[in-house]
Design an enzyme around this catalytic site. Structure first.
Site, PDB file in Angstrom:
ATOM      1  CG  ASP A  80      -1.934   0.988   1.353  1.00 37.02           C
ATOM      2  OD1 ASP A  80      -2.386   1.443   0.290  1.00 37.02           O
ATOM      3  OD2 ASP A  80      -2.340   1.337   2.487  1.00 37.02           O
ATOM      4  CD  GLU A 132      -3.536   8.314  -4.408  1.00 41.39           C
ATOM      5  OE1 GLU A 132      -3.163   7.339  -3.743  1.00 41.39           O
ATOM      6  OE2 GLU A 132      -3.777   9.421  -3.905  1.00 41.39           O
TER       7      GLU A 132
HETATM    8 ZN    ZN Z   1      -4.429   4.940   1.064  1.00 44.82          ZN
END
Ligand code: ZN
Length: 287
Positions: A80, A132
């Site tokens: 992550d 992202e």
């Molecule tokens: Zn996150």
């Protein structure tokens, strides 16, 4: 069953549900996720941020990988918020099947460059990559990072970002933050923005900061097209609250007696999230 994110989310897309990604860095929290996933016959993602990775030490993942590989339900082992190629490579060397490269705080061009670099290397060894665009907010009690002022994902960037970088799934910013929100803070997801992003994205979409949002918003976001929801604070909070209570009530310090009630409380939260995401019983879809 240990698979990569691509394999995991392809099935979720086909059957229209989301998979929970739970941050677990030590054996009790890890067991809570795995045992509830098996009990609920639900797929699940185990993820760790770089700081958590270092805390657990690399050897911990030998146990994690073996436990996941031998399970009858599908799991992904995912990094992550990797911030650098080095973070991603360390996770790949430790046997992770998926990594996130988070270049969201870089310029858009730099984000494309680093995401592409990670994707080219990761794909050579069948490891998936999450990118992202836009930025996730952050609360003081979170260790996943984020920014004070959220930049929402621009749907116009999505097609170009995905085609330039070849990422397998995409984290988007539609108004969530990492951590537990203060009482006066009312998070509001921009579901219309999610619909616009979903309409143009060729890859599955990821929602970060999924703890502490109203259940109905999360349920709706999964219906619209979120396929991975990150949960960290909610189930950890339940675990530690219970552990604290047991210690205060009994003064005990035997791990099995202190941690087991904590694991059971965390599992209740995990199951409730899996129900929201629509993933209960969906391990069947991978057989
Ligand atoms: Zn996150």
């Amino acid at each position: 069953m240990l698979i990569n994110m691509n394999e995991m989310l392809k099935v979720a897309e086909k059957h229209q549900f989301a998979v929970g990604a739970f941050n677990a860095t030590e054996s009790s929290l890890f067991r809570a996720v795995v045992e509830e996933a098996e009990n609920s016959n639900s797929p699940a993602i185990i993820q760790v941020a770089p700081g958590e990775f270092d805390f657990a030490t690399r050897e911990f993942y030998t146990y994690v990988k073996e436990r996941l590989a031998e399970s009858r339900v599908p799991f992904v082992l995912h990094l992550d918020h990797g911030k650098s190629l080095e973070h991603c490579m360390k996770a790949i060397q430790a046997g992770f099947t998926s990594v996130m490269i988070d270049g969201s705080e870089l310029s858009y061009e730099e984000n494309i460059r680093i995401s592409k670099e990670v994707t080219e290397l990761a794909h050579m060894v069948n490891v998936s990559v999450e990118g992202e665009i836009g930025t996730i907010g952050v609360m003081d009690n979170s260790d996943e990072g984020g920014v004070r002022n959220v930049t929402y994902t621009n749907p116009e960037d999505v097609t170009e970002f995905v085609s330039q970088t070849n990422v397998d799934c995409l984290a988007i910013a539609i108004g969530t933050a990492h951590g537990i929100y203060p009482k006066e803070f009312k998070p509001k997801l921009r579901l219309q923005l999610l619909r616009e992003i979903k309409a143009v994205s060729s890859v599955p979409l990821v929602l970060h900061g999924g703890s502490n949002n109203p259940d109905e918003e999360i349920r709706e976001a999964c219906k619209i097209g979120i396929r991975k929801v990150n949960i960290s604070s909610d189930f950890k909070y339940a675990f530690f609250k219970k552990v604290n209570e047991v210690i205060e009530e009994t003064g005990g310090f035997i791990p099995a007696k202190v941690f087991t009630p904590g694991i059971l409380e965390a599992r209740k939260v995990i199951r409730q999230k899996m129900e929201l995401f629509g993933s209960l019983g969906k391990a069947e879809c991978y057989r």
